[in-house]
Design a protein around this motif. Sequence first.
Motif, mmCIF file in Angstrom:
data_model
loop_
_atom_site.group_PDB
_atom_site.id
_atom_site.type_symbol
_atom_site.label_atom_id
_atom_site.label_comp_id
_atom_site.label_asym_id
_atom_site.label_seq_id
_atom_site.Cartn_x
_atom_site.Cartn_y
_atom_site.Cartn_z
ATOM 1 N N ARG A 82 0.824 -1.204 0.000
ATOM 2 C CA ARG A 82 0.000 0.000 0.000
ATOM 3 C C ARG A 82 0.862 1.260 0.000
ATOM 4 O O ARG A 82 0.593 2.211 -0.737
ATOM 5 C CB ARG A 82 -0.912 -0.013 1.222
ATOM 6 C CG ARG A 82 -1.742 1.248 1.376
ATOM 7 C CD ARG A 82 -2.507 1.226 2.677
ATOM 8 N NE ARG A 82 -3.052 2.553 2.972
ATOM 9 C CZ ARG A 82 -3.624 2.872 4.114
ATOM 10 N NH1 ARG A 82 -3.726 1.990 5.069
ATOM 11 N NH2 ARG A 82 -4.084 4.084 4.318
ATOM 12 N N ASP A 86 0.834 3.654 -3.173
ATOM 13 C CA ASP A 86 0.233 4.955 -2.906
ATOM 14 C C ASP A 86 1.107 6.061 -3.499
ATOM 15 O O ASP A 86 0.601 7.016 -4.102
ATOM 16 C CB ASP A 86 0.060 5.163 -1.407
ATOM 17 C CG ASP A 86 -0.758 6.410 -1.085
ATOM 18 O OD1 ASP A 86 -1.759 6.664 -1.783
ATOM 19 O OD2 ASP A 86 -0.394 7.127 -0.145
ATOM 20 N N GLY A 201 -3.673 1.156 -9.576
ATOM 21 C CA GLY A 201 -4.585 0.905 -8.470
ATOM 22 C C GLY A 201 -5.221 -0.469 -8.518
ATOM 23 O O GLY A 201 -5.352 -1.146 -7.493
ATOM 24 N N SER A 202 -5.611 -0.906 -9.698
ATOM 25 C CA SER A 202 -6.282 -2.200 -9.806
ATOM 26 C C SER A 202 -5.319 -3.346 -9.530
ATOM 27 O O SER A 202 -5.724 -4.391 -9.001
ATOM 28 C CB SER A 202 -6.909 -2.365 -11.192
ATOM 29 O OG SER A 202 -5.920 -2.380 -12.207
ATOM 30 N N GLU A 205 -4.964 -3.673 -5.802
ATOM 31 C CA GLU A 205 -6.264 -4.106 -5.268
ATOM 32 C C GLU A 205 -6.440 -5.597 -5.466
ATOM 33 O O GLU A 205 -6.949 -6.306 -4.576
ATOM 34 C CB GLU A 205 -7.391 -3.341 -5.958
ATOM 35 C CG GLU A 205 -8.774 -3.715 -5.458
ATOM 36 C CD GLU A 205 -9.872 -2.945 -6.163
ATOM 37 O OE1 GLU A 205 -11.048 -3.225 -5.883
ATOM 38 O OE2 GLU A 205 -9.540 -2.079 -6.994
ATOM 39 N N ARG A 206 -6.036 -6.113 -6.636
ATOM 40 C CA ARG A 206 -6.153 -7.550 -6.902
ATOM 41 C C ARG A 206 -5.151 -8.349 -6.072
ATOM 42 O O ARG A 206 -5.483 -9.402 -5.520
ATOM 43 C CB ARG A 206 -5.911 -7.837 -8.382
ATOM 44 C CG ARG A 206 -6.964 -7.317 -9.333
ATOM 45 C CD ARG A 206 -6.812 -7.922 -10.721
ATOM 46 N NE ARG A 206 -5.476 -7.767 -11.273
ATOM 47 C CZ ARG A 206 -5.071 -6.710 -11.969
ATOM 48 N NH1 ARG A 206 -5.914 -5.687 -12.157
ATOM 49 N NH2 ARG A 206 -3.860 -6.651 -12.471
ATOM 50 N N PRO A 209 -5.848 -7.307 -1.608
ATOM 51 C CA PRO A 209 -7.173 -6.707 -1.362
ATOM 52 C C PRO A 209 -7.318 -6.145 0.046
ATOM 53 O O PRO A 209 -8.065 -5.199 0.258
ATOM 54 C CB PRO A 209 -8.143 -7.874 -1.607
ATOM 55 C CG PRO A 209 -7.305 -9.105 -1.462
ATOM 56 C CD PRO A 209 -5.956 -8.726 -1.978
ATOM 57 N N GLU A 212 -6.281 -2.564 0.101
ATOM 58 C CA GLU A 212 -7.277 -1.682 -0.503
ATOM 59 C C GLU A 212 -8.421 -1.401 0.456
ATOM 60 O O GLU A 212 -8.879 -0.273 0.599
ATOM 61 C CB GLU A 212 -7.808 -2.321 -1.789
ATOM 62 C CG GLU A 212 -8.846 -1.486 -2.529
ATOM 63 C CD GLU A 212 -8.292 -0.206 -3.097
ATOM 64 O OE1 GLU A 212 -9.090 0.677 -3.466
ATOM 65 O OE2 GLU A 212 -7.061 -0.071 -3.166
ATOM 66 N N SER A 213 -8.892 -2.447 1.137
ATOM 67 C CA SER A 213 -10.004 -2.249 2.049
ATOM 68 C C SER A 213 -9.606 -1.371 3.227
ATOM 69 O O SER A 213 -10.385 -0.556 3.702
ATOM 70 C CB SER A 213 -10.514 -3.604 2.554
ATOM 71 O OG SER A 213 -9.502 -4.303 3.266
ATOM 72 N N GLN A 216 -9.583 2.277 2.013
ATOM 73 C CA GLN A 216 -10.925 2.828 1.868
ATOM 74 C C GLN A 216 -11.528 3.124 3.250
ATOM 75 O O GLN A 216 -12.237 4.111 3.421
ATOM 76 C CB GLN A 216 -11.815 1.837 1.120
ATOM 77 C CG GLN A 216 -11.460 1.708 -0.350
ATOM 78 C CD GLN A 216 -12.326 0.700 -1.062
ATOM 79 O OE1 GLN A 216 -12.991 -0.133 -0.447
ATOM 80 N NE2 GLN A 216 -12.327 0.765 -2.374
ATOM 81 N N ALA A 222 -9.818 5.112 -3.413
ATOM 82 C CA ALA A 222 -9.480 3.840 -4.020
ATOM 83 C C ALA A 222 -7.987 3.705 -4.132
ATOM 84 O O ALA A 222 -7.286 4.693 -4.154
ATOM 85 C CB ALA A 222 -10.118 3.725 -5.406
#
Length: 222
Positions: A82, A86, A201-202, A205-206, A209, A212-213, A216, A222
């Motif tokens: 992250r 970021d 970002g994706s 996230e994949r 995860p 990402e959570s 958020q 995101a």
Amino acid sequence: MTSVPTPIPSRTQYVLEGIKHRILTGQLTPGQALVETELAAQFGVSKTPVREALKTLAGTGLVVMSQYKGVTVRMVDADMAREVYDVRLLLEPEALKRAVKRGASLDAARDALTRADAATDTAERSLANREFHRALYLPCGNPLLGRMLDEVRDQAALVSAVAWAASPSWEREAGEHREILRLALAGDADGAARALHSHIGSFVERAFPQAESEAQGEDGQA
């Protein structure tokens, strides 16, 4: 004088690049111990250039030096991923936008993408993908911005190596790369930046995860 010894800095650079390559291509895995004597024997050098190379790699965040555990390849977890991604999300799309707006050549990015598509193994493809991203942000016109992204480049590659080992997603990312480059070559600076932001970002996230959570939950972004 019949021969001139290779300067220590050159030997150190040789060892540094060799260890880095092994880490970023998965030959050396997160948490693995890096023993000076073993590395010195493998590279055919004394322990001094190995020690200096490891210090440099610790500075870039690829290895961790501990008084008790010695030197190990940095572990990758959701928090680390992250943090690194970021920074990329904040800076890399802006750098690409600036490169496109100033009409910078993207030939190096096109060449890197071609090498990635033609790669025959994961190591070759990974290195080409790294060069693709660097070729997008480097001509942004702000050398400091480029250096800042270079500083997290190796850590981002380490995150990618771990994620790809668990779940290869080359084809999807290759398609995203082609779309980013298409928009950039068409002069669509904003569109290319958005596509790059989504791509970065994706991926995290994949792959992570939970990171990402957590993000958020903290700030709704995101």
